[in-house]
Design a protein around this motif. Structure first.
Motif, PDB file in Angstrom:
ATOM      1  N   UNK A 116       0.802  -1.217   0.000  1.00 43.76           N
ATOM      2  CA  UNK A 116       0.000   0.000   0.000  1.00 43.76           C
ATOM      3  C   UNK A 116       0.844   1.281   0.000  1.00 43.76           C
ATOM      4  N   UNK A 117       1.976   1.340   0.734  1.00 47.32           N
ATOM      5  CA  UNK A 117       2.795   2.567   0.664  1.00 47.32           C
ATOM      6  C   UNK A 117       3.276   2.876  -0.760  1.00 47.32           C
ATOM      7  N   UNK A 118       3.717   1.837  -1.483  1.00 51.60           N
ATOM      8  CA  UNK A 118       4.161   2.049  -2.858  1.00 51.60           C
ATOM      9  C   UNK A 118       2.995   2.395  -3.775  1.00 51.60           C
ATOM     10  N   UNK A 176       2.241   6.040  -3.092  1.00 57.23           N
ATOM     11  CA  UNK A 176       3.262   6.891  -3.716  1.00 57.23           C
ATOM     12  C   UNK A 176       3.057   6.961  -5.220  1.00 57.23           C
ATOM     13  N   UNK A 177       2.769   5.813  -5.841  1.00 52.70           N
ATOM     14  CA  UNK A 177       2.531   5.815  -7.280  1.00 52.70           C
ATOM     15  C   UNK A 177       1.308   6.627  -7.659  1.00 52.70           C
ATOM     16  N   UNK A 178       0.249   6.562  -6.844  1.00 60.78           N
ATOM     17  CA  UNK A 178      -0.959   7.341  -7.119  1.00 60.78           C
ATOM     18  C   UNK A 178      -0.688   8.833  -7.015  1.00 60.78           C
ATOM     19  N   UNK A 179       0.033   9.243  -5.968  1.00 65.26           N
ATOM     20  CA  UNK A 179       0.354  10.670  -5.795  1.00 65.26           C
ATOM     21  C   UNK A 179       1.216  11.171  -6.948  1.00 65.26           C
ATOM     22  N   UNK A 180       2.216  10.389  -7.338  1.00 63.70           N
ATOM     23  CA  UNK A 180       3.086  10.798  -8.440  1.00 63.70           C
ATOM     24  C   UNK A 180       2.324  10.850  -9.756  1.00 63.70           C
ATOM     25  N   UNK A 207      -7.645  15.558  -5.350  1.00 61.65           N
ATOM     26  CA  UNK A 207      -7.402  14.213  -5.869  1.00 61.65           C
ATOM     27  C   UNK A 207      -6.422  13.443  -4.989  1.00 61.65           C
ATOM     28  N   UNK A 208      -5.475  14.143  -4.362  1.00 60.48           N
ATOM     29  CA  UNK A 208      -4.567  13.465  -3.439  1.00 60.48           C
ATOM     30  C   UNK A 208      -5.308  12.922  -2.223  1.00 60.48           C
ATOM     31  N   UNK A 209      -6.307  13.656  -1.753  1.00 60.82           N
ATOM     32  CA  UNK A 209      -7.113  13.174  -0.627  1.00 60.82           C
ATOM     33  C   UNK A 209      -7.850  11.885  -1.003  1.00 60.82           C
ATOM     34  N   UNK A 210      -8.315  11.820  -2.239  1.00 63.83           N
ATOM     35  CA  UNK A 210      -8.958  10.590  -2.704  1.00 63.83           C
ATOM     36  C   UNK A 210      -7.964   9.430  -2.685  1.00 63.83           C
ATOM     37  N   UNK A 211      -6.719   9.699  -3.096  1.00 61.06           N
ATOM     38  CA  UNK A 211      -5.689   8.652  -3.092  1.00 61.06           C
ATOM     39  C   UNK A 211      -5.402   8.176  -1.678  1.00 61.06           C
ATOM     40  N   UNK A 212      -5.329   9.109  -0.731  1.00 62.30           N
ATOM     41  CA  UNK A 212      -5.082   8.716   0.657  1.00 62.30           C
ATOM     42  C   UNK A 212      -6.240   7.904   1.226  1.00 62.30           C
ATOM     43  N   UNK A 213      -7.463   8.211   0.791  1.00 62.44           N
ATOM     44  CA  UNK A 213      -8.610   7.428   1.226  1.00 62.44           C
ATOM     45  C   UNK A 213      -8.514   5.981   0.741  1.00 62.44           C
ATOM     46  N   UNK A 214      -7.987   5.805  -0.479  1.00 65.01           N
ATOM     47  CA  UNK A 214      -7.910   4.478  -1.075  1.00 65.01           C
ATOM     48  C   UNK A 214      -6.740   3.662  -0.558  1.00 65.01           C
ATOM     49  N   UNK A 215      -5.557   4.315  -0.439  1.00 69.02           N
ATOM     50  CA  UNK A 215      -4.339   3.563  -0.134  1.00 69.02           C
ATOM     51  C   UNK A 215      -3.658   3.980   1.154  1.00 69.02           C
ATOM     52  N   UNK A 216      -4.208   4.988   1.852  1.00 72.20           N
ATOM     53  CA  UNK A 216      -3.595   5.440   3.081  1.00 72.20           C
ATOM     54  C   UNK A 216      -3.809   4.461   4.224  1.00 72.20           C
TER      55      UNK A 216
END
Length: 317
Positions: free
Chosen positions: A236-238, A241-245, A305-314
Motif C-alpha cells: 500500500x505505501x508504494x 506513492x505511485x498514485x500521488x506521483x 485528488x490526493x485526498x482521494x488517493x489517501x482514502x484508497x491507499x492510506x
C-alpha cells in the motif's frame, strides 16, 4: 566550612562543562536536527513559492510595476469572464487526468507485476526500456512522434496508409482538434512509466514470498485472488506513492499540444491544459497575478485528488 565551600567552587566549572556537553549531546541526538536540512529545503523550494503565489493571486502584477492589490478580482475574472479557462483548460485537464491518470497508474502496476515474475537480468533490461521514455518527458519526445504523425506524405502514418490505399490524401493529424487530443493522450500513456512505476516494482519485489504460500494453504486458488488479497495490501505505501506521483505528473503536464501542433495556442485550444493557461498569462502576457490565481486553483484540484488517493491507499489504522 570555608574548605568545603572552596571545594564546591572548584568543582562547579567541571559540572558546568559536563552540563554543556550533555546539552550538546542531547542536541546532536535530537531527531529535529536530522530533518532540519529537508525542512529548510522544503520550506525554501515548496512552502515559500506556494505562499508567494497565493499572495500574488490577489494582486495585479506585470513584473515591472509594484504589485497592486485587487482582492478576489482575479478569481472572479477567472470563473466568470475567462471562457478559455472554463471551456478548454479545465475541461481538457480533467479529461486528460481522467484518462492518463488511472490508465497510466493501472498500466504501471500491471507492467511492474509482470516484470516481477521474470528473471533478474531480463527484468533489468525491460525496466530500463520502459522507464527511459519518462526521463526525457512527453514534450521532448514529441519530436519523434511528429515524424510519425506528420501531415504531409513524408509522415510515416500517412505514407503507409496511402500505400495501403486506406486514404487518398495526407491527413493533418496534428492540426485536427478531434485527433490531436487522442494523440496527446497516447503519447502521455507511452511515457507514464516513471518513478511511481519503479516504486511499485520495488514494492512487488520485497513482498514476503511465504505470505503467498500461506494464502494458498488458506484457500486462495488463482493469481487474481493473489493480487487482490496479498499483493496490493502488502504494498500500500508504494501504491499510494505511485498514485500521488501519477496525479502530480498528470496535472503538471503542459506544452504537449503546442509542441505537436507547432503553435501556441493549438488549433481551437485542443489539448490546452491549466498549466498551459498559467504559462500563457505568466510568461507571454506578463500578468503574473492572474497566472498565480490559475496555479492556486490547480493546487486545490491536486489536493482534492490526493485526498482521494489517501482514502484508497492510506493507512486507516
Amino acid at each position: 566550612m570555608e574548605s568545603s565551600t572552596s571545594i564546591e567552587r572548584a568543582a562547579s566549572p567541571g559540572l558546568s562543562g559536563e552540563t554543556e556537553r550533555s546539552r550538546f549531546k542531547r542536541l546532536a541526538d535530537s531527531p529535529y536536527l536530522f530533518i532540519l536540512p529537508y525542512a529548510a529545503l522544503f520550506t525554501l523550494l515548496i512552502v515559500l513559492p506556494v505562499a508567494i503565489a497565493a499572495a500574488m493571486s490577489f494582486t495585479s502584477f506585470n513584473t515591472v510595476e509594484f504589485p497592486r492589490f485587487v482582492g478576489f478580482q482575479n478569481y472572479i475574472d477567472l470563473f466568470t469572464g475567462d471562457s478559455v479557462f472554463l471551456q478548454h483548460a479545465v475541461t481538457n485537464t480533467l479529461l486528460y487526468g481522467a484518462i492518463v491518470g488511472p490508465i497510466g497508474y493501472m498500466l504501471a502496476f500491471l507492467l511492474a507485476w509482470m516484470l516481477s515474475q521474470v528473471p533478474h537480468r531480463i527484468r533489468t533490461l525491460y525496466t530500463v526500456i520502459l522507464y527511459s521514455p519518462s526521463i526525457t518527458g512527453p514534450v521532448m519526445m514529441t519530436v519523434v512522434w511528429k515524424v510519425l504523425f506528420s501531415g504531409d506524405q513524408t509522415g510515416y502514418l500517412n505514407y503507409w496508409f496511402m500505400k495501403m490505399n486506406l486514404i487518398k490524401e495526407p491527413v493533418q493529424w496534428l492540426q485536427a482538434p478531434d485527433i490531436l487530443v487522442p494523440i496527446m493522450i497516447f503519447i502521455a500513456l507511452w511515457g507514464s512509466m516513471g518513478v511511481g512505476f519503479l516504486a511499485m516494482l520495488a514494492g512487488l519485489l520485497n513482498i514476503d514470498k511465504t505470505m503467498y504460500e500461506a494464502a494458498y494453504i488458506d484457500g486462495i486458488r488463482n493469481r487474481w485472488q493473489e493480487i487482490f488479497f496479498i499483493t496490493i495490501p502488502s504494498m500500500k505505501p508504494q501504491m499510494l506513492f505511485g498514485a500521488v506521483m501519477a496525479i502530480i505528473g498528470t496535472f503538471n503536464a503542459s506544452g504537449m499540444a503546442a509542441a505537436l501542433s507547432g503553435g501556441t495556442p493549438p488549433p481551437q485550444y485542443a489539448g490546452w491544459l491549466i498549466v498551459d493557461h498559467a504559462n500563457d498569462f505568466g510568461f507571454i502576457r506578463y500578468e503574473m497575478g492572474y497566472a498565480s490565481a490559475v496555479t492556486v486553483v490547480l493546487l486545490y484540484i491536486v489536493i482534492l485528488f490526493n485526498k482521494v488517493s489517501y482514502k484508497l491507499f492510506g493507512d486507516k489504522s
